[in-house]
Structures are given as C-alpha cells and as structure tokens.
Design an enzyme around this catalytic site. Structure first.
Site, mmCIF file in Angstrom:
data_model
loop_
_atom_site.group_PDB
_atom_site.id
_atom_site.type_symbol
_atom_site.label_atom_id
_atom_site.label_comp_id
_atom_site.label_asym_id
_atom_site.label_seq_id
_atom_site.Cartn_x
_atom_site.Cartn_y
_atom_site.Cartn_z
ATOM 1 N N GLU A 99 50.252 -1.677 17.883
ATOM 2 C CA GLU A 99 49.721 -0.493 19.367
ATOM 3 C C GLU A 99 49.756 -1.442 20.229
ATOM 4 O O GLU A 99 48.616 -2.240 20.442
ATOM 5 C CB GLU A 99 48.904 0.461 19.039
ATOM 6 C CG GLU A 99 48.333 1.146 20.038
ATOM 7 C CD GLU A 99 47.966 2.339 20.094
ATOM 8 O OE1 GLU A 99 47.930 3.438 20.225
ATOM 9 O OE2 GLU A 99 47.027 2.364 18.826
ATOM 10 N N GLN A 108 41.325 -2.568 18.469
ATOM 11 C CA GLN A 108 41.172 -1.513 17.400
ATOM 12 C C GLN A 108 42.062 -1.964 16.714
ATOM 13 O O GLN A 108 42.487 -2.951 16.304
ATOM 14 C CB GLN A 108 41.941 -0.394 18.181
ATOM 15 C CG GLN A 108 41.484 0.564 18.929
ATOM 16 C CD GLN A 108 42.177 1.620 19.486
ATOM 17 O OE1 GLN A 108 42.607 1.946 19.027
ATOM 18 N NE2 GLN A 108 41.447 2.022 20.907
#
Length: 214
Positions: A104, A117
């Site tokens: 992402e 993340q």
C-alpha cells in the site's frame, strides 16, 4: 523492483550455500535504526504460497501519484490506482512485487521511516491485541471499527504512528482463520536484552526491526 520501483537501498546481501539459501536486506536507511525487508531465496524454489494471513506492507510517500507513475514506467503491477481511500481523504494506491506481495502506498508528509505499516489478518482481535501488548510490549496506538465494511483495525507499535513502523491488525467480521502459506516468515523485533525479553511480559527497549519473506 525494491530499488528501482520502491526506492529502497540494497543494504547487504549474503549467500549461505551450506544451508542452500541466499538473502538480501532492503530499506530506506541504515539497518540498525530502520525497519528493513529481508528477502530470502531458497535454492531451487521458484514459487511460494503467500497465504491469506499476511496482508501487505505500507510505504509512506509525499506524492503517491508520482510514485505510481514511476512504478508503472518500470513495468510494475498497479493493482489499485491512486486516489482517496473509501470513506476518507487519505490518498492511497496498491502495487504488487514480482512475487505477489502487496504494497500500500500512502501519501503523507516527510517521515523518518517510510516503511510505515505491516498489515496482518487476525481471527480474534482482542486476543491479538493482548498478545502484542503483554508478550511483545507494544502499545495500542488506535483502533478503528468500520461496521459498514465489516472490519476492525488495531494499530500496534512502539512509538508514534507517523514516525515508526507499526503493525496493522485487521479483523474481518466472522473470519476466524487464515492460511499461513510458506512465503511470509516473521517480523523481527530488536531488544536491548534478548534473555529478559524472552520472559513474559517483555521488558527492556524494543523496536520493530525486520520483516522476512521468501
């Protein structure tokens, strides 16, 4: 892909012929203070099963549109075009590496740790939160429930979310089991005392250090 498309640096590479594997370490800065990705190649194994438990990595970038165009120009696989996240204002995109690992891309301001993340699916969110708090000494930084989309997120880490790599634990309503596959290996955590940290609850100073995948 990791150097030309994502902009990481090859920090080190080693070959262990007696164990029949090679690995390479990638990151946005020196290995000691930064989160790095450890890629492992096992001799003769050209395909791995990622499973459904591992979700994705997330990388913070100041211009997600420009980063996607750079990845596209280099032949990268864009799986979600850049744009606002559903129900929010954050600008995101998704891409996959040559082995199918998802990344992402999140548009944010400057950060000391661009690998921001690691998303993992969990079957029991409260149990997982307790494990990461009590066994690994992490903090629950925030929790987000999205009943309209039938999932809940918990952000776990050792410091402020915009300055450190965090774990994003995702619980999808009604899903209690995921396949682990044989590709994702582990997240490594650095500590100032391995022996004390092996005792629960964890004590000492810790930080997310490395992600190993095959």
């Amino acid at each position: 892909f990791y150097t030309e498309c994502l902009g990481m640096k090859l920090l080190r590479k080693r070959d262990i012929p007696e164990e029949k594997y090679s690995n390479a370490f990638f990151g946005f800065g020196p290995e000691e203070p930064h989160f790095v990705v450890e890629l492992t190649y096992n001799y003769g194994v050209d395909k791995c099963d990622i499973g459904t438990g591992f979700g994705h990595f997330a990388i913070a970038t100041e211009d997600v549109y420009r980063m996607v165009e750079n990845i596209r120009a280099k032949g990268g696989n864009i799986t979600r075009e850049p744009g606002p996240v559903e129900g929010g204002s954050s600008q995101i995109a998704f891409v996959k590496d040559p082995d199918g690992y998802a990344f992402e891309l999140i548009q944010r301001g400057p950060t000391p740790e661009p690998i921001c993340q690691v998303m993992l699916h969990v079957g029991d969110l409260e149990r997982s939160i307790k494990f990461y708090e009590k066994a690994l000494g992490m903090q629950l930084l925030r929790k987000i429930d999205k009943p309209e989309h039938k999932y809940t997120l918990a952000m776990m880490g050792y410091g402020p979310e915009l300055e450190n790599t965090v774990l994003e634990l995702t619980y999808n309503y009604g899903v209690t089991e995921y396949t682990k596959g044989n590709a994702y290996a582990q997240v490594a955590i650095s500590t100032d005392d391995t022996y004390k940290s092996a005792e629960i609850p964890m004590v000492g100073k810790q930080s997310l250090l490395i992600m190993k995948i095959f």
